[in-house]
Design an enzyme around this catalytic site. Sequence first.
Site, PDB file in Angstrom:
ATOM      1  N   GLN A 112       0.835  -1.202   0.000  1.00  0.00           N
ATOM      2  CA  GLN A 112       0.000   0.000   0.000  1.00  0.00           C
ATOM      3  C   GLN A 112       0.863   1.242   0.000  1.00  0.00           C
ATOM      4  OE1 GLN A 112      -3.846   0.081   2.470  1.00  0.00           O
ATOM      5  NE2 GLN A 112      -2.422  -1.049   3.718  1.00  0.00           N
ATOM      6  N   HIS A 130      -1.275   1.194  -4.275  1.00  0.00           N
ATOM      7  CA  HIS A 130      -1.755   2.581  -4.219  1.00  0.00           C
ATOM      8  C   HIS A 130      -0.842   3.533  -4.983  1.00  0.00           C
ATOM      9  CE1 HIS A 130      -4.300   1.780  -0.351  1.00  0.00           C
ATOM     10  NE2 HIS A 130      -4.910   1.410  -1.455  1.00  0.00           N
ATOM     11  N   CYS A 141      -5.662   6.708 -19.776  1.00  0.00           N
ATOM     12  CA  CYS A 141      -5.082   5.539 -20.453  1.00  0.00           C
ATOM     13  C   CYS A 141      -4.092   4.771 -19.590  1.00  0.00           C
ATOM     14  CB  CYS A 141      -4.433   5.954 -21.774  1.00  0.00           C
ATOM     15  SG  CYS A 141      -2.961   6.954 -21.579  1.00  0.00           S
TER      16      CYS A 141
HETATM   17  P1  NAD Z   1      -2.374   2.571   8.827  1.00  0.00           P
HETATM   18  O1  NAD Z   1      -1.715   3.864   9.222  1.00  0.00           O
HETATM   19  O2  NAD Z   1      -3.848   2.549   8.759  1.00  0.00           O
HETATM   20  O3  NAD Z   1      -1.931   1.390   9.834  1.00  0.00           O
HETATM   21  C1  NAD Z   1      -0.568   1.129  10.145  1.00  0.00           C
HETATM   22  C2  NAD Z   1      -0.541  -0.101  11.059  1.00  0.00           C
HETATM   23  O4  NAD Z   1       0.817  -0.475  11.244  1.00  0.00           O
HETATM   24  C3  NAD Z   1      -1.135   0.160  12.443  1.00  0.00           C
HETATM   25  O5  NAD Z   1      -1.908  -0.962  12.833  1.00  0.00           O
HETATM   26  C4  NAD Z   1       0.112   0.327  13.337  1.00  0.00           C
HETATM   27  O6  NAD Z   1      -0.111  -0.078  14.665  1.00  0.00           O
HETATM   28  C5  NAD Z   1       1.074  -0.627  12.637  1.00  0.00           C
HETATM   29  N1  NAD Z   1       2.497  -0.303  12.812  1.00  0.00           N
HETATM   30  C6  NAD Z   1       3.089   0.909  12.954  1.00  0.00           C
HETATM   31  N2  NAD Z   1       4.429   0.763  13.004  1.00  0.00           N
HETATM   32  C7  NAD Z   1       4.681  -0.570  12.905  1.00  0.00           C
HETATM   33  C8  NAD Z   1       5.884  -1.342  12.884  1.00  0.00           C
HETATM   34  N3  NAD Z   1       7.099  -0.782  12.983  1.00  0.00           N
HETATM   35  N4  NAD Z   1       5.778  -2.690  12.756  1.00  0.00           N
HETATM   36  C9  NAD Z   1       4.559  -3.286  12.651  1.00  0.00           C
HETATM   37  N5  NAD Z   1       3.390  -2.603  12.680  1.00  0.00           N
HETATM   38  C10 NAD Z   1       3.456  -1.257  12.782  1.00  0.00           C
HETATM   39  O7  NAD Z   1      -1.690   2.126   7.480  1.00  0.00           O
HETATM   40  P2  NAD Z   1      -2.286   1.358   6.219  1.00  0.00           P
HETATM   41  O8  NAD Z   1      -3.109   0.214   6.679  1.00  0.00           O
HETATM   42  O9  NAD Z   1      -1.142   1.106   5.311  1.00  0.00           O
HETATM   43  O10 NAD Z   1      -3.250   2.428   5.525  1.00  0.00           O
HETATM   44  C11 NAD Z   1      -2.837   3.772   5.338  1.00  0.00           C
HETATM   45  C12 NAD Z   1      -2.838   4.287   3.900  1.00  0.00           C
HETATM   46  O11 NAD Z   1      -1.937   5.381   3.840  1.00  0.00           O
HETATM   47  C13 NAD Z   1      -2.336   3.305   2.904  1.00  0.00           C
HETATM   48  O12 NAD Z   1      -3.204   3.375   1.837  1.00  0.00           O
HETATM   49  C14 NAD Z   1      -0.960   3.825   2.444  1.00  0.00           C
HETATM   50  O13 NAD Z   1      -0.925   3.854   1.029  1.00  0.00           O
HETATM   51  C15 NAD Z   1      -0.911   5.258   2.880  1.00  0.00           C
HETATM   52  N6  NAD Z   1       0.365   5.658   3.535  1.00  0.00           N
HETATM   53  C16 NAD Z   1       1.562   5.286   2.975  1.00  0.00           C
HETATM   54  C17 NAD Z   1       2.736   5.648   3.585  1.00  0.00           C
HETATM   55  C18 NAD Z   1       4.035   5.207   2.933  1.00  0.00           C
HETATM   56  O14 NAD Z   1       4.094   5.105   1.713  1.00  0.00           O
HETATM   57  N7  NAD Z   1       5.061   4.909   3.718  1.00  0.00           N
HETATM   58  C19 NAD Z   1       2.744   6.369   4.779  1.00  0.00           C
HETATM   59  C20 NAD Z   1       1.508   6.752   5.328  1.00  0.00           C
HETATM   60  C21 NAD Z   1       0.322   6.383   4.689  1.00  0.00           C
END
Ligand code: NAD
Length: 284
Positions: A112, A130, A141
């Site tokens: 994601q 994503h 396209c």
């Molecule tokens: P989320 O923020 O909803 O959930 C993150 C989960 O990871 C939580 O349950 C948290 O407790 C857990 N977590 C945090 N640090 C951790 C670690 N070191 N080890 C294990 N678990 C850990 O994230 P999501 O479910 O990916 O959804 C958020 C959306 O935001 C996604 O669609 C993503 O594309 C986007 N996003 C991406 C980035 C990135 O590219 N790095 C950063 C922020 C958000």
Amino acid sequence: MDSSISALIQRAADDIKNSNYAIALTGAGFSTESGIRDFRGPDGLWTKHPELEQKAYEDYAAFESNAKTWWQSRVETPDILADELGKASPNPGHIALRDLEELKKLKCVITQNIDNLHQAAGSKTVIDFHGNISRLRCLSCNRRYPTEEFDIRRLYETNQLPPRCVSCGDPIKPDVVYFGEPIPSDVATRSEQEALNCDLMMVCGTSAVVYPFANLPVIASGRHRTSLTSIFEFGLSRSSQPTIIIEINAEPTPLTEGGISDYLIQGKTGEILPRIVSALRKMM
Ligand code: NAD
């Protein structure tokens, strides 16, 4: 690390060793150890800046209604997440998944995350569910472009925004999929196929509440997410052996509570995954 976690790490290494088609799903939690905040964890970007969550929900509609003003505002407004992404490098979790692929025990990563860190770590087969911050994409396209192919600052200063697709002339946007925007059809099809193909899925660092990504473990498991006690099988034609779903996350998720995952290894992906790889190497 307590003995129950160590036992689960060994169990995961055994399961991976015995698997024929293992894949990994990763979410924002995977990259927190690279210094990129997740959205919903305790230190999450939206937990600390709730106004950014509202803006995220409006972004796609704003682009669709006027791509020129959307791009102008993007140039004019600082982007906290983009700043964190620019400074980040892969952490031991990314390296561990790269190692599993090199050991021929991981077929692909479906992420994601938009941060390009799996590719930076050296993973070869990565599906950016994503999108990816390093690309732009035409919504009409699906043609993708490296971000640096367009000088957005110059287009802004010469009043030529939005950037346009070389193939069809429509406005292009960052490849990143916004809330309310459909997953590009090529990515959705490939991801669903991988979920059906796998016999083991590791679900790492995701709260599993963002759809349709959160549906991939449900598809792989062949189970409906119904209630804590009521699980029944999909009528999909797949091998009789059930797919093993392993969660590695800092906290339980709806997959844990809904009986979709077989077990949760609770902890940091950057600590757990290298230990799984090390246990696996000892058995190979
Ligand atoms: P989320 O923020 O909803 O959930 C993150 C989960 O990871 C939580 O349950 C948290 O407790 C857990 N977590 C945090 N640090 C951790 C670690 N070191 N080890 C294990 N678990 C850990 O994230 P999501 O479910 O990916 O959804 C958020 C959306 O935001 C996604 O669609 C993503 O594309 C986007 N996003 C991406 C980035 C990135 O590219 N790095 C950063 C922020 C958000």
